[in-house]
Design a protein around this motif. Structure first.
Motif, PDB file in Angstrom:
ATOM      1  N   PHE A   1       3.858   7.499   3.692  1.00 24.99           N
ATOM      2  CA  PHE A   1       4.748   6.387   3.368  1.00 24.99           C
ATOM      3  C   PHE A   1       5.518   5.940   4.613  1.00 24.99           C
ATOM      4  CE2 PHE A   1       8.853   4.658   2.105  1.00 24.99           C
ATOM      5  CZ  PHE A   1       8.489   3.702   1.182  1.00 24.99           C
ATOM      6  N   LEU A   2       6.108   6.895   5.317  1.00 24.10           N
ATOM      7  CA  LEU A   2       6.880   6.558   6.518  1.00 24.10           C
ATOM      8  C   LEU A   2       5.991   5.981   7.619  1.00 24.10           C
ATOM      9  CD1 LEU A   2       9.348   9.566   6.556  1.00 24.10           C
ATOM     10  CD2 LEU A   2       9.837   7.183   5.933  1.00 24.10           C
TER      11      LEU A   2
ATOM     12  N   ALA B   1       0.835  -1.208   0.000  1.00 23.77           N
ATOM     13  CA  ALA B   1       0.000   0.000   0.000  1.00 23.77           C
ATOM     14  C   ALA B   1       0.869   1.257   0.000  1.00 23.77           C
ATOM     15  CB  ALA B   1      -0.930  -0.011   1.212  1.00 23.77           C
ATOM     16  N   ALA B   2       1.943   1.249   0.774  1.00 30.42           N
ATOM     17  CA  ALA B   2       2.843   2.404   0.809  1.00 30.42           C
ATOM     18  C   ALA B   2       3.446   2.668  -0.567  1.00 30.42           C
ATOM     19  CB  ALA B   2       3.948   2.172   1.841  1.00 30.42           C
ATOM     20  N   LEU B   3       3.909   1.618  -1.206  1.00 31.02           N
ATOM     21  CA  LEU B   3       4.546   1.770  -2.519  1.00 31.02           C
ATOM     22  C   LEU B   3       3.543   2.166  -3.601  1.00 31.02           C
ATOM     23  CD1 LEU B   3       6.970  -1.282  -2.365  1.00 31.02           C
ATOM     24  CD2 LEU B   3       7.576   1.152  -2.194  1.00 31.02           C
ATOM     25  N   ALA B   4       2.324   1.644  -3.517  1.00 33.40           N
ATOM     26  CA  ALA B   4       1.325   1.911  -4.551  1.00 33.40           C
ATOM     27  C   ALA B   4       0.651   3.271  -4.394  1.00 33.40           C
ATOM     28  CB  ALA B   4       0.261   0.812  -4.547  1.00 33.40           C
TER      29      ALA B   4
ATOM     30  N   ILE C   1       4.394   1.234  10.762  1.00 34.58           N
ATOM     31  CA  ILE C   1       3.402   0.195  11.075  1.00 34.58           C
ATOM     32  C   ILE C   1       3.965  -1.182  10.725  1.00 34.58           C
ATOM     33  CG2 ILE C   1       1.135  -0.733  10.409  1.00 34.58           C
ATOM     34  CD1 ILE C   1       0.327   2.263   9.950  1.00 34.58           C
ATOM     35  N   THR C   2       4.634  -1.268   9.605  1.00 32.89           N
ATOM     36  CA  THR C   2       5.257  -2.527   9.202  1.00 32.89           C
ATOM     37  C   THR C   2       6.272  -2.982  10.244  1.00 32.89           C
ATOM     38  OG1 THR C   2       4.923  -2.024   6.867  1.00 32.89           O
ATOM     39  CG2 THR C   2       6.609  -3.673   7.395  1.00 32.89           C
TER      40      THR C   2
ATOM     41  N   PHE D   1       7.236  11.177  -3.374  1.00 31.17           N
ATOM     42  CA  PHE D   1       8.073  11.652  -2.281  1.00 31.17           C
ATOM     43  C   PHE D   1       8.344  13.155  -2.346  1.00 31.17           C
ATOM     44  CE2 PHE D   1       9.659   7.101  -2.539  1.00 31.17           C
ATOM     45  CZ  PHE D   1       8.743   6.665  -1.595  1.00 31.17           C
ATOM     46  N   ALA D   2       8.007  13.810  -3.458  1.00 29.94           N
ATOM     47  CA  ALA D   2       8.131  15.257  -3.532  1.00 29.94           C
ATOM     48  C   ALA D   2       7.021  15.935  -2.720  1.00 29.94           C
ATOM     49  CB  ALA D   2       8.070  15.721  -4.981  1.00 29.94           C
ATOM     50  N   ASP D   3       5.938  15.214  -2.474  1.00 30.27           N
ATOM     51  CA  ASP D   3       4.819  15.706  -1.671  1.00 30.27           C
ATOM     52  C   ASP D   3       5.060  15.299  -0.215  1.00 30.27           C
ATOM     53  OD1 ASP D   3       2.395  16.070  -0.315  1.00 30.27           O
ATOM     54  OD2 ASP D   3       1.181  15.297  -1.969  1.00 30.27           O
ATOM     55  N   GLN D   4       5.273  16.267   0.653  1.00 35.07           N
ATOM     56  CA  GLN D   4       5.603  15.977   2.051  1.00 35.07           C
ATOM     57  C   GLN D   4       4.514  15.140   2.731  1.00 35.07           C
ATOM     58  OE1 GLN D   4       6.246  19.356   4.604  1.00 35.07           O
ATOM     59  NE2 GLN D   4       7.116  18.103   6.217  1.00 35.07           N
ATOM     60  N   ASN D   5       3.258  15.402   2.422  1.00 38.51           N
ATOM     61  CA  ASN D   5       2.165  14.632   3.001  1.00 38.51           C
ATOM     62  C   ASN D   5       2.268  13.155   2.603  1.00 38.51           C
ATOM     63  OD1 ASN D   5      -0.307  14.323   4.471  1.00 38.51           O
ATOM     64  ND2 ASN D   5      -1.379  14.276   2.514  1.00 38.51           N
ATOM     65  N   GLN D   6       2.570  12.899   1.338  1.00 38.39           N
ATOM     66  CA  GLN D   6       2.716  11.514   0.878  1.00 38.39           C
ATOM     67  C   GLN D   6       3.923  10.838   1.533  1.00 38.39           C
ATOM     68  OE1 GLN D   6       0.559   9.617  -0.963  1.00 38.39           O
ATOM     69  NE2 GLN D   6      -0.735  11.389  -0.574  1.00 38.39           N
ATOM     70  N   MET D   7       4.994  11.589   1.722  1.00 37.72           N
ATOM     71  CA  MET D   7       6.179  11.047   2.392  1.00 37.72           C
ATOM     72  C   MET D   7       5.834  10.655   3.828  1.00 37.72           C
ATOM     73  SD  MET D   7       9.274  10.052   2.441  1.00 37.72           S
ATOM     74  CE  MET D   7      10.459  10.733   1.329  1.00 37.72           C
TER      75      MET D   7
END
Length: 137
Positions: A101-102, A84-87, A107-108, A92-98
């Motif tokens: 992702f983190l 889900a994180a990768l898809a 959680i993982t 990563f240019a979008d701070q919210n998406q980063m």
């Protein structure tokens, strides 16, 4: 395990499971929107992806809460979370998406701890005699 060391694994499982349960239940409320979103990121078979997400999130969340087949469930949830994180959080240019992702990566990490150390003593796994976490000596 003593009462003071037996509750943290159960509480930890509950806290992680809540995330998956709420996410899965929210998907039931808006299936068309979720299927559309899955398709919009270019994943194949959005309807199948939706069904898999429901099964993994709700089924896995419930199994994690009760501590049944905990190690395997935690591994499945960990793989699902990385996918889900990768898809969905790969811009990563979008701070919210980063941040999202983190969050998924963190959680993982928690799920890998559950997979490594087991469900703990307050679990169906413990009642059924499966391996549970041992306290540090």
């Amino acid at each position: 395990m003593t009462p003071s060391t037996s509750w943290p694994p159960a509480f930890g499982r509950l806290l992680i499971a809540i995330l998956f349960l709420l996410s899965g239940l929210s998907k039931i409320a808006a299936p068309d929107a979720i299927i559309g979103y899955i398709g919009s990121v270019g994943l194949p078979a959005p309807q199948l992806g939706y069904a898999i997400a429901l099964i993994v999130e709700i089924g896995g969340g419930l199994l994690l809460v009760v501590g049944f087949q905990t190690r395997m469930v935690a591994l499945v949830l960990a793989v699902f979370t990385v996918v889900a994180a990768l898809a969905f959080h790969n811009d990563f240019a979008d701070q919210n998406q980063m941040i999202h992702f983190l969050k998924n990566i963190a959680i993982t990490g928690g799920l890998l701890q559950v997979a490594s150390f087991g469900a703990g003593s307050f679990s169906l796994d413990a009642r059924l005699g499966r391996a549970v976490a041992k306290p540090a000596s």
